[in-house]
Write an enzyme that holds these catalytic residues in place. Structure first.
Site, short mmCIF file in Angstrom:
data_model
loop_
_atom_site.label_atom_id
_atom_site.label_comp_id
_atom_site.label_asym_id
_atom_site.label_seq_id
_atom_site.Cartn_x
_atom_site.Cartn_y
_atom_site.Cartn_z
N THR A 177 -22.73 -4.01 -11.44
CA THR A 177 -22.91 -5.26 -12.19
C THR A 177 -24.20 -5.96 -11.76
O THR A 177 -24.94 -6.50 -12.60
CB THR A 177 -21.71 -6.19 -11.99
OG1 THR A 177 -20.51 -5.49 -12.30
CG2 THR A 177 -21.81 -7.41 -12.88
N ASP A 178 -24.49 -5.95 -10.46
CA ASP A 178 -25.76 -6.51 -9.99
C ASP A 178 -26.94 -5.76 -10.57
O ASP A 178 -27.92 -6.37 -11.02
CB ASP A 178 -25.81 -6.45 -8.45
CG ASP A 178 -25.13 -7.63 -7.77
OD1 ASP A 178 -24.94 -8.66 -8.43
OD2 ASP A 178 -24.80 -7.51 -6.58
N ILE A 179 -26.87 -4.43 -10.53
CA ILE A 179 -27.98 -3.62 -11.05
C ILE A 179 -28.21 -3.89 -12.53
O ILE A 179 -29.33 -4.10 -12.99
CB ILE A 179 -27.70 -2.13 -10.82
CG1 ILE A 179 -27.60 -1.81 -9.33
CG2 ILE A 179 -28.76 -1.27 -11.50
CD1 ILE A 179 -28.88 -2.02 -8.57
#
Length: 406
Positions: A178-180
């Protein structure tokens, strides 16, 4: 000269989503100034082990996590809880094109570093805020980390063994996906804002939320729910809409079979020694294969165990049926295609001599990605950036350092 070499980015973010976006912009040539807290810096500098080792095999202060998202940047340490530090950041923002931050909603307003404050000193500034839940809504004030968002945003309800199987239950993805993805979407948004600025003039505020990105990236599974009202369930490695499209056992391990159409299924059936499957009314089209998944999958499993993974991959590749092994990372970086594409590389590093990196997947024919520098040491470029960008003299920099501002 990179495609974005005319741009300066002020990166006030830490951990992964913001730094990932900053690294993409830096790879594309932008000058990226990473502003960090004196003494500690980006949280991920301490997220180890593992840590980078020096020439003597001893751990350095550089965590592998931090090294994954911060190359091609300059590190400047500024304490912007102090008025002098706030002014330094404002002065840098006045001379920047883009600012990336991932503080809690309203967190920078107390220091006069929010969008409205910086817009007053640089109307052309593109200001990208990355938070867990966005600038609005009942959750706006909450902190948000990738793992939590994978659960709250539905991804973990789709990931893991099916109910009834051994080891059943929700599982997070093995990287902070999700961060990426938020870093990638943020970069797209920044480039869109740049295009608008170049066309019509003026900067703008970008409001990015991990939860928004996670829900948007549910893709076909979200539409499976929205068109039926039925929540998809965990299927392990199987696909909700395509059969066969999962892992299967072999004589020496497992392999992945990804049959994308009926022609490929016919070819697979022939290689498997079961050509009658392709004409069986239960299996002849993907629609009926999905409906009769429970009957077909055991039959395939019974067939795949009689050949090794390498045999299956070789035979199916010859007839154009997509498949592949399940590699660990040692096998990934030893793979001839990965090697041919140069995905593992090294850059000179002040403490270790060299630091390994994973190359950017972006390949541009005229303005290729440039690897100018390793992820910086904490505060490595403070003096030179303040002198080069703000025109401060050595005495001014020394005074700021003596006062604990930098």
């Amino acid at each position: 000269m990179g495609a974005l070499s005319h741009l300066r980015v002020l990166d006030l973010s830490r951990v992964l989503a913001g730094p990932w976006s900053g690294q993409i912009l830096a790879d594309l040539g932008a000058e990226v100034i990473k502003v960090e807290r004196p003494g500690n810096g980006d949280d991920t500098r301490a997220w180890g082990p593992p840590f980078l080792k020096d020439a003597y095999g001893e751990n350095t202060s550089e965590a592998a996590y931090y090294l994954s998202a911060n190359r091609n940047k300059e590190s400047v340490t500024i304490d912007f809880t102090q008025p002098e530090g706030q002014q330094l950041v404002r002065d840098l923002a006045a001379k920047s094109d883009i600012l990336i931050e991932n503080f809690k909603v309203g967190g920078l307003a107390a220091y006069g570093l929010d969008y409205e404050s910086l817009k007053a000193v640089n109307p052309e500034l593109i200001y990208c805020s990355i938070t867990g839940f966005g600038q609005t809504g009942p959750y706006a004030g909450r902190a948000g980390y990738d793992f939590m968002i994978q659960g709250l945003g539905g991804l973990m309800s789709l990931t893991g063994r099916p109910e009834g199987d051994e080891g059943a239950g929700p599982v997070k993805v093995g990287v902070a996906l999700t961060d990426i993805l938020t870093g990638l979407y943020s970069t797209v948004a920044i480039l869109a804002a740049l295009a608008h600025r170049d066309h019509d003039g003026g900067g703008q505020h970008i409001d990015m939320a991990l939860l928004d990105v996670q829900v948007a990236c549910l893709a076909n599974q979200a539409m499976n729910y929205l068109t039926t009202g039925v929540s998809p369930k965990r299927l392990g490695n199987a696909h909700p809409n395509i059969v066969p499209y999962q892992d299967f056992p072999t004589a020496d391990g497992d392999f992945i079979l990804t049959v994308g159409n009926d022609s490929q299924f016919r070819k697979f059936a022939e290689v498997a020694g079961q050509p009658q499957w392709a004409d069986d009314p239960r299996f002849s089209t993907n629609k009926v294969r999905v409906a009769n998944r429970a009957e077909l999958i055991p039959l395939i499993r019974q067939a795949t165990v009689f050949k090794t993974t390498a045999e299956w991959v070789s035979r199916l590749e010859r007839v154009g049926v997509p498949c592949g092994p399940i590699n660990d990372l040692a096998q990934v970086f030893a793979d001839p295609q990965v090697k041919a594409r140069g995905l593992a590389m090294q850059l000179p590093h002040a403490l270790a001599g060299m630091v390994p990196q994973v190359a950017s997947p972006i390949r541009l024919s005229k303005t290729p990605v440039e690897y100018r520098s390793a992820p910086p040491l904490l505060g490595e470029h403070t003096a030179q950036v303040l002198q080069r960008v703000l025109g401060l003299g050595a005495a001014n920099v020394a005074a700021l350092r003596g006062a604990g501002v930098i």
